[in-house]
Design a protein around this motif. Structure first.
Motif, PDB file in Angstrom:
ATOM      1  N   SER A  97      -4.877  75.112  -9.683  1.00 57.18           N
ATOM      2  CA  SER A  97      -4.389  76.463  -9.964  1.00 57.18           C
ATOM      3  C   SER A  97      -2.889  76.437 -10.258  1.00 57.18           C
ATOM      4  N   LYS A  98      -2.436  77.460 -10.981  1.00 59.08           N
ATOM      5  CA  LYS A  98      -1.002  77.616 -11.248  1.00 59.08           C
ATOM      6  C   LYS A  98      -0.416  78.480 -10.146  1.00 59.08           C
ATOM      7  N   HIS A  99       0.457  77.894  -9.358  1.00 61.29           N
ATOM      8  CA  HIS A  99       1.127  78.638  -8.295  1.00 61.29           C
ATOM      9  C   HIS A  99       2.226  79.491  -8.923  1.00 61.29           C
ATOM     10  N   CYS A 100       2.300  80.725  -8.480  1.00 67.41           N
ATOM     11  CA  CYS A 100       3.205  81.686  -9.103  1.00 67.41           C
ATOM     12  C   CYS A 100       4.329  82.101  -8.169  1.00 67.41           C
TER      13      CYS A 100
ATOM     14  N   ASP B 218       5.400  81.102 -13.499  1.00 61.43           N
ATOM     15  CA  ASP B 218       5.161  79.737 -13.034  1.00 61.43           C
ATOM     16  C   ASP B 218       6.231  79.357 -12.011  1.00 61.43           C
TER      17      ASP B 218
ATOM     18  N   ASP C 111       7.304  76.626 -11.116  1.00 59.51           N
ATOM     19  CA  ASP C 111       8.130  75.484 -11.495  1.00 59.51           C
ATOM     20  C   ASP C 111       9.206  75.845 -12.519  1.00 59.51           C
TER      21      ASP C 111
ATOM     22  N   ASN D 159       2.530  82.699 -20.417  1.00 59.58           N
ATOM     23  CA  ASN D 159       1.919  81.385 -20.218  1.00 59.58           C
ATOM     24  C   ASN D 159       0.815  81.406 -19.161  1.00 59.58           C
ATOM     25  N   LEU D 160       0.832  82.397 -18.286  1.00 55.81           N
ATOM     26  CA  LEU D 160      -0.223  82.492 -17.272  1.00 55.81           C
ATOM     27  C   LEU D 160      -1.578  82.795 -17.898  1.00 55.81           C
TER      28      LEU D 160
ATOM     29  N   CYS E 254      -3.821  79.702 -18.045  1.00 57.68           N
ATOM     30  CA  CYS E 254      -4.159  79.012 -16.800  1.00 57.68           C
ATOM     31  C   CYS E 254      -5.556  79.449 -16.348  1.00 57.68           C
TER      32      CYS E 254
ATOM     33  N   LEU F 187      -5.033  81.013 -10.774  1.00 55.93           N
ATOM     34  CA  LEU F 187      -3.688  81.308 -10.282  1.00 55.93           C
ATOM     35  C   LEU F 187      -3.694  81.329  -8.767  1.00 55.93           C
TER      36      LEU F 187
ATOM     37  N   ARG G  55      -8.233  83.278 -13.363  1.00 62.57           N
ATOM     38  CA  ARG G  55      -7.446  84.239 -14.127  1.00 62.57           C
ATOM     39  C   ARG G  55      -8.298  85.417 -14.575  1.00 62.57           C
TER      40      ARG G  55
END
Length: 172
Positions: free
Chosen positions: A48-51, A70, A72, A128-129, A132, A135, A150
């Protein structure tokens, strides 16, 4: 292995809301992690993309914005002001955070919108999310993480009712 904290009212409120809305998610617990740097130590490698979530107010203090992107990436407030076209921004105070999202610093997430019955807060999401598959956010408590597809997150946003938009938050 961490067990479910006994004082988990905010987490329970989020999971009860998601369950009632029939929105699928995964939840796991970890030590308190009010910053991204601390949270990275405890996140699972689940794809997952950590937000990162920041709560702002406009110069007049009559509009409030939650910005998700994101974890990062970094954003400067000046660049964010230019991209959002909302005028001068500043971080909202803990009092405003409690008033509009029912949250304390270190636990800000889009799930705080369940506490915004008047739909006062506008949500800006990094474009950009959209790419993904899943999330990750705190469930309004920094001792746990919700992983949500998502598509399920989109269903959440539609049900919670706050205005939101995806936009380019930084140069690629």
């Amino acid at each position: 292995m961490w067990n479910k904290p006994s004082d988990s009212e905010r987490i329970d409120a989020v999971t009860a809301w998601l369950d009632a809305a029939d929105i699928a998610y995964d939840l796991y617990f970890h030590p308190a992690s009010p910053t991204i740097e601390l949270a990275k130590r405890h996140w699972r490698d689940d794809g997952s993309k950590h937000c990162k979530n920041l709560f702002f107010r406009n110069h007049k203090g009559n509009r409030h914005y939650l910005v998700c992107f994101d974890c990062d990436r970094t954003l400067s407030i000046h660049d964010l002001e230019a991209r959002l076209h909302q005028g001068k921004l500043s971080f909202a105070s803990p009092e405003r955070m409690m008033r509009y999202l029912g949250l304390e610093p270190g636990s800000v997430s889009p799930f705080g919108l369940i506490n915004d019955a008047e739909h006062h807060v506008h949500l800006f999401l990094d474009r950009n999310l959209l790419y993904c598959p899943s999330l990750s956010f705190h469930p309004n408590d920094c001792r746990a993480t919700v992983v949500i597809a998502r598509t399920e997150f989109e269903r959440y946003l539609a049900r919670v009712g706050n205005s939101y938009e995806y936009l380019d938050l930084y140069e690629e």
